[in-house]
Design an enzyme around this catalytic site. Structure first.
Site, short mmCIF file in Angstrom:
data_model
loop_
_atom_site.label_atom_id
_atom_site.label_comp_id
_atom_site.label_asym_id
_atom_site.label_seq_id
_atom_site.Cartn_x
_atom_site.Cartn_y
_atom_site.Cartn_z
N ASP A 161 0.77 -1.24 0.00
CA ASP A 161 0.00 0.00 0.00
C ASP A 161 0.80 1.31 0.00
OD1 ASP A 161 -1.72 -2.08 0.47
OD2 ASP A 161 -2.89 -1.05 1.99
N TYR A 349 5.56 1.19 7.13
CA TYR A 349 4.66 0.48 6.26
C TYR A 349 5.09 0.39 4.77
CZ TYR A 349 -0.35 -0.24 5.31
OH TYR A 349 -1.56 -0.71 4.95
N TRP A 350 5.63 -0.72 4.35
CA TRP A 350 6.03 -1.00 2.96
C TRP A 350 7.14 -0.10 2.42
CZ3 TRP A 350 4.96 -5.55 1.19
CH2 TRP A 350 3.76 -6.19 1.54
N GLU A 393 3.06 -7.54 11.97
CA GLU A 393 2.72 -7.34 10.56
C GLU A 393 4.00 -7.12 9.73
OE1 GLU A 393 0.07 -4.04 10.22
OE2 GLU A 393 -0.21 -4.24 8.06
C1 GLC Z 1 -2.35 -3.58 4.76
C2 GLC Z 1 -1.43 -4.21 3.74
C3 GLC Z 1 -2.25 -5.10 2.81
C4 GLC Z 1 -3.04 -6.08 3.64
C5 GLC Z 1 -3.90 -5.36 4.68
C6 GLC Z 1 -4.57 -6.29 5.64
O1 GLC Z 1 -3.23 -2.69 4.18
O2 GLC Z 1 -0.74 -3.23 3.01
O3 GLC Z 1 -1.40 -5.77 1.93
O4 GLC Z 1 -3.83 -6.86 2.85
O5 GLC Z 1 -3.08 -4.53 5.45
O6 GLC Z 1 -3.63 -7.08 6.29
#
Ligand code: GLC
Length: 427
Positions: A161, A349-350, A393
């Site tokens: 994301d 995040y990413w 996560e």
């Molecule tokens: C975040 C991640 C996505 C994932 C979601 C639920 O938005 O970027 O890849 O599916 O979380 O875990």
């Protein structure tokens, strides 16, 4: 197992994590079903069935299925308004965007893991056409130039994301300032999450799609975000392979197998011709709206290994790039974004952290090309990170990050981290 069991919900699905993600997410469900298959095959089947139940009449499968009225998530069902699309599910509210097409290879994994193959094959037989129709949806609606490469129209469709890859696209947009109340930053430190201004971009793309009732042709024409994503297309290709094999096991499905083989040939050729960047030694994203490659290396750049896309020679180049840039002895594999880039952020995040689902794909990809040592390393790194930091996560890729009581980041008791650990420990 206890993480997955605690996240299981009454509607027959598993949430990614309590608080932060209270509904069913498409690719999460796939990874979760793989983990569940090891100890509760009925629940694994239910996970898949519940997701496929929310499929639209045009074959589309949404990225979030809003099974309940939980209001602790933004943007929720009232914002997305999937009912705008004439063919959306009448039974479930959802988003009007999708996520990587994992279900084909997930069914294959479930078959591999299941002890009672006959029973699993009859489950697959009942559900496989929905996955086929989902691929048909992609090839008919998301490939406007017939290149075998499908586009995503939103960064949330990528699964990655908040990747810095998207920053290049935000620079081409100037969305209005929206007034809204975010919920993610009440669960997780705002420093690890996207900014308010980034959210304006995310919402703006959805507003444009909604103005046109989520019509694919209009989105292809008008969306400021239109990207051919290597991870998304690699998942589609991997799932195509799985569908061909599963239809073979089922028997009497020649016509569908032929169609998939046709898609597959075009996809692999298009992928190798268009998405490989020889100077970077990696696959990259392509910005279809602005007609140019987005030249950054991310963990998505290596995901084609999982789908058997590169030749052995090209795979060697990829692995060399991975080891040179992401693989220093002070780091765990595999950061989600190029650690040498100025956009790299170890905790956001990413934008740098390690994600277990990416490592899981890379592990199998590396193994299939016979990079045994790197495969072992990525597996051991994944196990060590979870043991060291918890079932989070995402994780800091630096072995020493200066923190005395180190932890992971994002949601805790995160389902796919648990599910895929179960799989890794079995292999
Ligand atoms: C975040 C991640 C996505 C994932 C979601 C639920 O938005 O970027 O890849 O599916 O979380 O875990």
């Amino acid at each position: 197992m206890s993480v997955l069991d605690a996240n299981f919900q009454e509607g027959g699905f598993t949430i990614p994590s309590q608080g932060l993600y209270p509904f069913q997410w498409k690719w999460d469900s796939g990874f979760i079903a793989i983990g569940l298959s090891y100890y509760n095959i009925d629940k694994a089947k239910l996970e898949v069935k519940t997701l496929l139940d929310a499929q639209w009449e045009n074959g589309f499968i949404p990225h979030i299925v809003f099974h309940n009225d939980n209001d602790s998530y933004f943007p929720g069902a009232d914002f997305h308004k999937s009912e705008l699309h004439p063919l959306s599910s009448k039974r479930y509210k959802s988003t009007g965007m999708t996520q990587p097409p994992v279900m084909g290879f997930v069914l294959m994994e479930m078959y591999r893991i299941a002890k009672d193959k006959e029973n699993m094959l009859s489950f697959i037989k009942e559900h496989i056409d929905k996955v086929y129709q989902n691929h048909e949806y992609f090839y008919s609606n998301r490939d406007p130039h017939d290149e075998g490469l499908v586009y995503i129209y939103h960064n949330w469709e990528s699964g990655t994301d908040n990747s810095p890859v998207w920053d290049d696209i935000w620079l081409t947009m100037n969305p209005p300032e929206y007034a809204f109340e975010r919920k993610d930053t009440t669960h997780v430190d705002a420093a690890q999450r996207p900014s308010k201004r980034e959210y304006d971009h995310y919402l703006h793309i959805i507003e444009i799609a909604k103005e046109h009732q989520y019509d694919d042709a209009k989105i292809a024409e008008l969306s400021p975000f239109l990207v051919q994503d290597p991870l998304f297309n690699a998942m589609l290709i991997k799932s195509n392979t799985a569908l061909i094999e599963l239809y073979e096991l089922i028997g009497d499905c020649e016509a569908k197998q032929e169609t998939i083989r046709h898609w597959q040939k075009k996809s692999i050729e298009g992928f190798n011709d268009k998405l490989f960047d020889a100077d970077l030694g990696a696959y990259v994203h392509y910005d279809l709206r602005n007609k140019k490659p987005i030249r950054h290396i991310s963990s998505s750049s290596f995901s084609p290994l999982f789908a058997g896309i590169p030749s052995q020679d090209r795979a060697e180049i990829l692995v060399q790039t991975m080891l040179d840039k992401f693989g220093g002895s002070d780091k765990y594999l595999c950061a989600s974004f190029d650690p040498e880039s100025e956009r790299f952020d170890a905790r956001k995040y990413w934008r740098g952290p390690v994600w277990i689902n990416m490592n899981w794909m890379l592990y199998y990809g590396l193994k299939s090309y016979n990079f045994k040592d790197v495969a072992e390393r990525i597996k051991n790194d994944s196990v060590e990170l979870i043991e060291r930091d918890g079932f989070f996560e995402y994780f800091d890729c630096r072995k020493e990050n200066g923190e005395i009581s180190r932890t992971g980041y994002g949601g805790n008791n995160f389902s796919w981290s648990a599910a895929l650990l179960i799989d890794l420990l079995h292999n």
